[in-house]
Design a protein around this motif. Structure first.
Motif, PDB file in Angstrom:
ATOM      1  N   ALA A   9       0.819  -1.169  -0.084  1.00  0.00           N
ATOM      2  CA  ALA A   9      -0.014   0.121   0.176  1.00  0.00           C
ATOM      3  C   ALA A   9       0.909   1.213   0.074  1.00  0.00           C
ATOM      4  CB  ALA A   9      -0.848   0.114   1.177  1.00  0.00           C
ATOM      5  N   LEU A  10       1.955   1.230   0.868  1.00  0.00           N
ATOM      6  CA  LEU A  10       2.965   2.451   0.823  1.00  0.00           C
ATOM      7  C   LEU A  10       3.455   2.499  -0.682  1.00  0.00           C
ATOM      8  CD1 LEU A  10       5.037   1.788   3.944  1.00  0.00           C
ATOM      9  CD2 LEU A  10       3.854   3.890   3.338  1.00  0.00           C
ATOM     10  N   GLY A  11       3.967   1.365  -1.317  1.00  0.00           N
ATOM     11  CA  GLY A  11       4.657   1.703  -2.652  1.00  0.00           C
ATOM     12  C   GLY A  11       3.575   2.014  -3.706  1.00  0.00           C
ATOM     13  N   ALA A  12       2.108   1.601  -3.527  1.00  0.00           N
ATOM     14  CA  ALA A  12       1.102   2.272  -4.443  1.00  0.00           C
ATOM     15  C   ALA A  12       0.947   3.634  -4.398  1.00  0.00           C
ATOM     16  CB  ALA A  12      -0.023   1.396  -4.282  1.00  0.00           C
ATOM     17  N   ARG A  13       0.816   4.029  -3.097  1.00  0.00           N
ATOM     18  CA  ARG A  13       0.612   5.418  -2.538  1.00  0.00           C
ATOM     19  C   ARG A  13       1.807   6.265  -3.234  1.00  0.00           C
ATOM     20  NH1 ARG A  13      -2.134   9.769  -2.846  1.00  0.00           N
ATOM     21  NH2 ARG A  13      -1.828  11.300  -1.445  1.00  0.00           N
ATOM     22  N   ALA A  14       3.098   5.813  -3.005  1.00  0.00           N
ATOM     23  CA  ALA A  14       4.050   6.585  -3.418  1.00  0.00           C
ATOM     24  C   ALA A  14       3.968   6.832  -4.912  1.00  0.00           C
ATOM     25  CB  ALA A  14       5.379   5.967  -2.998  1.00  0.00           C
ATOM     26  N   ALA A  15       3.550   5.748  -5.599  1.00  0.00           N
ATOM     27  CA  ALA A  15       3.716   5.763  -7.074  1.00  0.00           C
ATOM     28  C   ALA A  15       2.687   6.783  -7.474  1.00  0.00           C
ATOM     29  CB  ALA A  15       3.400   4.509  -7.568  1.00  0.00           C
ATOM     30  N   MET A 398       9.733   1.334  -3.646  1.00  0.00           N
ATOM     31  CA  MET A 398       9.416   2.434  -3.149  1.00  0.00           C
ATOM     32  C   MET A 398       8.935   2.124  -1.796  1.00  0.00           C
ATOM     33  SD  MET A 398       8.499   5.228  -5.910  1.00  0.00           S
ATOM     34  CE  MET A 398       7.165   4.547  -6.779  1.00  0.00           C
ATOM     35  N   GLY A 399       7.720   1.234  -1.703  1.00  0.00           N
ATOM     36  CA  GLY A 399       7.468   0.913  -0.511  1.00  0.00           C
ATOM     37  C   GLY A 399       8.057   0.419   0.441  1.00  0.00           C
TER      38      GLY A 399
END
Ligand code: GLV
Ligand code: MN
Ligand code: MN
Length: 426
Positions: A9-15, A398-399
């Protein structure tokens, strides 16, 4: 190690955040976002919105650096700084700089939400002049934060002749406020930055994250070669004083010097302006830039001397004039050993080894090292491609990087570094 982390979820938000920021550009066809432009303003406002959403107090300094503050121990407490930059090169990738700002906000948002308390505060910083692509100033925003802003920068001009001072005023800032942008060195614990690697090493190693040992020093020169304009059809080759041919030979000399170096020196001529720039006129004047970097400051300085000698030799042989001026000079900065260990431990908590590696690219940490110890985390870069629209870091990586920053902060219990063994680690 208690804060629960949803890395996907962190990676998706960062993207998603990087896409949104990457859409703020002076052109719809590519990403170009220079310092103190309307695009800088929009990017800074978006970053400020995200900081507020993460629960941070937001301020902005005299050079437009956006600051998101977490004050668990009150505003007077020592501060840990996390940051990167939101300016870009021309026709840039979306990750260089922006990713470090986004990951810092995400990590701090999680820390805050988890209700962690610390005897120090954390500020996330979004600098606006890391690339030095508008004015020949490079790192001026972080220099102001570090208390080493060079007032001479204010007189520098961009390609349209606008001075730094006027651009700053047009951005709504007061140059007299610049000294107040500096942090008190006694109140700063360290500066930590996550950044896309911009090279191929982590991908080749099959590792998502790496820890930086040192940031290579760099010199930037402006070289003006003067010759004589003439008719392209009538002046025999042996009678010409062609400024462009002299400049081209000087650029090749720089390549030769860099290739002969044993410390991985790199030399780049990235900009060349030809006068009068006409198809049927022998060039009378050429101004070009040379960017020279090396992991060894000694070899970089020797290379600069060799280049100057070569440039004058070439100019003399061709009957040309040459004037060389250095406009940026930054020494190699070792990352603080204690921070390297802490970052590696944070990544190890997530099950990865985080290899050590130097950075050939420049970073705000070079200016911040004048204020406090500096540490950097690298994120794998697809194909090693950067300063190019094809630049890419995966959401998964990134996550993990955001999660590593969270673990890093969790492990950082006291308002000081526990081990003062900062030193060169290469
Ligand atoms: C910044 O990206 C630099 O290394 O030029
Ligand atoms: Mn960068
Ligand atoms: Mn860059």
């Amino acid at each position: 190690m208690s804060v629960p982390l949803d890395i996907a979820a962190l990676g998706a938000r960062a993207a998603a955040m990087i896409e949104e920021l990457g859409a703020i550009s002076e052109s719809p066809d590519h990403l170009t976002r220079f310092f103190l432009t309307p695009q800088h303003r929009r990017a800074a406002d978006l970053v400020a919105t995200w900081m507020r959403e993460a629960g941070l107090d937001v301020s902005e300094d005299a050079l437009g650096t956006v600051r998101g503050h977490w004050h668990p121990a009150g505003p007077g407490a020592p501060r840990l700084l996390i940051g990167s930059h939101i300016d870009t090169v021309a026709e840039a990738g979306k990750y260089d700089g922006a990713m470090g700002v986004v990951l810092g906000i995400l990590a701090l948002g999680i820390i805050k939400k988890a209700g962690l308390s610390r005897p120090y505060g954390i500020d996330v910083l979004a600098f606006g002049d890391e690339e030095g692509t508008r004015f020949p100033t490079t790192l001026s925003a972080s220099a102001a934060v570090a208390g080493i802003f060079a007032p001479a920068s204010l007189a520098m001009r961009d390609a349209d002749g606008v001075s730094y001072r006027d651009a700053l005023i047009a951005y709504g800032k007061n140059p007299d406020d610049i000294p107040a942008a500096a942090y008190d060195p006694n109140k700063v614990i360290a500066y930590v930055e996550a950044h896309i690697e911009q090279g191929p090493v982590l991908e080749a190693d099959g590792e998502p994250l790496g820890v930086v040992t040192a940031i290579a020093g760099a010199s930037r020169l402006s070289i003006t070669v003067t010759g004589e304009a003439g008719h392209a059809g009538t002046v025999p080759m042996r009678m010409r004083h062609d400024a462009l041919l002299g400049a081209a030979e000087m650029a090749l000399a720089a390549e030769k010097i860099a290739k002969a170096d044993r410390h991985g020196m790199v030399a780049t001529v990235g900009r060349m302006h030809i006068d009068p720039g006409s198809i049927n006129v022998i060039p009378s004047r050429v101004v070009f830039t040379l960017d020279l970097r090396s992991g060894s400051d000694v070899s970089r300085r020797e290379a600069l001397e060799r280049f100057e000698r070569e440039a004058h030799r070439i100019a003399d042989l061709r009957g040309l004039g040459v004037v060389i001026s250095a406009f940026h000079e930054v020494a190699t900065v070792p990352c603080y050993r204690d921070l390297q260990l802490r970052l590696r431990n944070a990544v190890a908590d997530l099950g990865h080894p985080a290899p050590s590696m130097p950075s050939g690219a420049g970073h705000d940490g070079q200016a911040m090292s004048k204020l406090c110890p500096v540490g950097m985390l690298f994120v794998r870069c697809r194909g090693g491609i950067s300063h190019n629209p094809a630049e890419y870091a995966s959401p998964d990586d990134m996550g993990l990087a955001a999660a590593a920053l969270v673990r890093f902060i969790e492990r950082f219990q006291l308002p000081q570094l526990t081990d003062a063994t900062g030193g060169v680690l290469t």
